[in-house]
Design a protein around this motif. Sequence first.
Motif, PDB file in Angstrom:
ATOM      1  N   LYS A  33      -5.857 140.701  59.984  1.00 36.96           N
ATOM      2  CA  LYS A  33      -4.846 141.750  59.845  1.00 36.96           C
ATOM      3  C   LYS A  33      -4.918 142.328  58.437  1.00 36.96           C
ATOM      4  O   LYS A  33      -4.928 141.591  57.454  1.00 36.96           O
ATOM      5  CB  LYS A  33      -3.449 141.184  60.116  1.00 36.96           C
ATOM      6  N   TRP A  34      -4.930 143.659  58.359  1.00 38.34           N
ATOM      7  CA  TRP A  34      -5.079 144.378  57.107  1.00 38.34           C
ATOM      8  C   TRP A  34      -3.964 145.389  56.945  1.00 38.34           C
ATOM      9  O   TRP A  34      -3.533 146.002  57.907  1.00 38.34           O
ATOM     10  CB  TRP A  34      -6.420 145.116  57.090  1.00 38.34           C
ATOM     11  N   LYS A  35      -3.525 145.592  55.713  1.00 37.77           N
ATOM     12  CA  LYS A  35      -2.484 146.575  55.401  1.00 37.77           C
ATOM     13  C   LYS A  35      -3.094 147.694  54.556  1.00 37.77           C
ATOM     14  O   LYS A  35      -3.739 147.430  53.532  1.00 37.77           O
ATOM     15  CB  LYS A  35      -1.337 145.913  54.631  1.00 37.77           C
ATOM     16  N   LEU A  36      -2.885 148.951  54.976  1.00 38.46           N
ATOM     17  CA  LEU A  36      -3.417 150.083  54.234  1.00 38.46           C
ATOM     18  C   LEU A  36      -2.732 150.187  52.873  1.00 38.46           C
ATOM     19  O   LEU A  36      -1.509 150.222  52.777  1.00 38.46           O
ATOM     20  CB  LEU A  36      -3.209 151.388  55.012  1.00 38.46           C
ATOM     21  N   ASN A  57       4.806 151.033  56.873  1.00 36.67           N
ATOM     22  CA  ASN A  57       3.536 150.401  56.531  1.00 36.67           C
ATOM     23  C   ASN A  57       2.528 150.574  57.658  1.00 36.67           C
ATOM     24  O   ASN A  57       2.882 150.504  58.832  1.00 36.67           O
ATOM     25  CB  ASN A  57       3.751 148.911  56.270  1.00 36.67           C
ATOM     26  N   LEU A  58       1.266 150.783  57.292  1.00 32.02           N
ATOM     27  CA  LEU A  58       0.196 150.939  58.269  1.00 32.02           C
ATOM     28  C   LEU A  58      -0.668 149.681  58.293  1.00 32.02           C
ATOM     29  O   LEU A  58      -1.141 149.235  57.241  1.00 32.02           O
ATOM     30  CB  LEU A  58      -0.652 152.159  57.922  1.00 32.02           C
ATOM     31  N   PHE A  59      -0.884 149.131  59.489  1.00 32.03           N
ATOM     32  CA  PHE A  59      -1.638 147.898  59.653  1.00 32.03           C
ATOM     33  C   PHE A  59      -2.807 148.103  60.602  1.00 32.03           C
ATOM     34  O   PHE A  59      -2.711 148.865  61.564  1.00 32.03           O
ATOM     35  CB  PHE A  59      -0.740 146.789  60.215  1.00 32.03           C
ATOM     36  N   ASP A  68      -6.516 147.204  66.603  1.00 34.40           N
ATOM     37  CA  ASP A  68      -5.098 147.491  66.825  1.00 34.40           C
ATOM     38  C   ASP A  68      -4.587 148.177  65.562  1.00 34.40           C
ATOM     39  O   ASP A  68      -4.629 147.597  64.485  1.00 34.40           O
ATOM     40  CB  ASP A  68      -4.348 146.180  67.079  1.00 34.40           C
ATOM     41  N   LEU A  69      -4.182 149.435  65.684  1.00 32.10           N
ATOM     42  CA  LEU A  69      -3.613 150.179  64.563  1.00 32.10           C
ATOM     43  C   LEU A  69      -2.152 150.426  64.858  1.00 32.10           C
ATOM     44  O   LEU A  69      -1.800 150.892  65.951  1.00 32.10           O
ATOM     45  CB  LEU A  69      -4.319 151.530  64.386  1.00 32.10           C
ATOM     46  N   LYS A  70      -1.294 150.104  63.907  1.00 30.66           N
ATOM     47  CA  LYS A  70       0.140 150.315  64.118  1.00 30.66           C
ATOM     48  C   LYS A  70       0.848 150.445  62.781  1.00 30.66           C
ATOM     49  O   LYS A  70       0.309 150.124  61.739  1.00 30.66           O
ATOM     50  CB  LYS A  70       0.746 149.186  64.936  1.00 30.66           C
ATOM     51  N   ASN A  71       2.070 150.940  62.872  1.00 29.88           N
ATOM     52  CA  ASN A  71       2.937 150.936  61.697  1.00 29.88           C
ATOM     53  C   ASN A  71       4.125 150.048  62.034  1.00 29.88           C
ATOM     54  O   ASN A  71       4.074 149.276  62.984  1.00 29.88           O
ATOM     55  CB  ASN A  71       3.349 152.361  61.295  1.00 29.88           C
ATOM     56  N   ASN A  72       5.190 150.122  61.274  1.00 31.88           N
ATOM     57  CA  ASN A  72       6.351 149.265  61.534  1.00 31.88           C
ATOM     58  C   ASN A  72       7.037 149.586  62.855  1.00 31.88           C
ATOM     59  O   ASN A  72       7.851 148.807  63.331  1.00 31.88           O
ATOM     60  CB  ASN A  72       7.373 149.392  60.405  1.00 31.88           C
TER      61      ASN A  72
END
Length: 136
Positions: A33-36, A57-59, A68-72
């Motif tokens: 899992k990564w945070k932009l 936040n963008l993950f 899997d790309l998502k925000n809060n």
Amino acid sequence: MLFFTQYKKSIDNITIILHDKSLPVIQQYIQGKWKLQYQTGGFCSTCTVYPTDTTFNLFMTLTDERIDLKNNYYHTVDTTITWSYIQVFRDSAYALNFTYSSGIPFTLVPDRIHNDKLVIYQPGPDGLTFYYSESN
């Protein structure tokens, strides 16, 4: 009895070039899992854009086969990755390809991990470069 588990290399305090590595090595380093943190490039090649809303936040979560790309608040992508070997700026590199739910195809090239940040970019003119840090 033998037990097999998926192994993810810790990226703490490492710098490694990824674009010239084999696909299994790339997958080993980028899964998780990564945070932009910020992005650069696009039409303004010298611009750096930071997320301005800390509640948005963008993950990005990567496995060998899925992204899997998502925000809060919502998912923007939750789909299968197709890996390909492409020509990039007089060189070749592995690229992960996926399609947004709207049908728009997207390609990203894992370039490197530098100072504990995953650097991944869109190949081609005016492409964006994204800088992610590991997230829990």
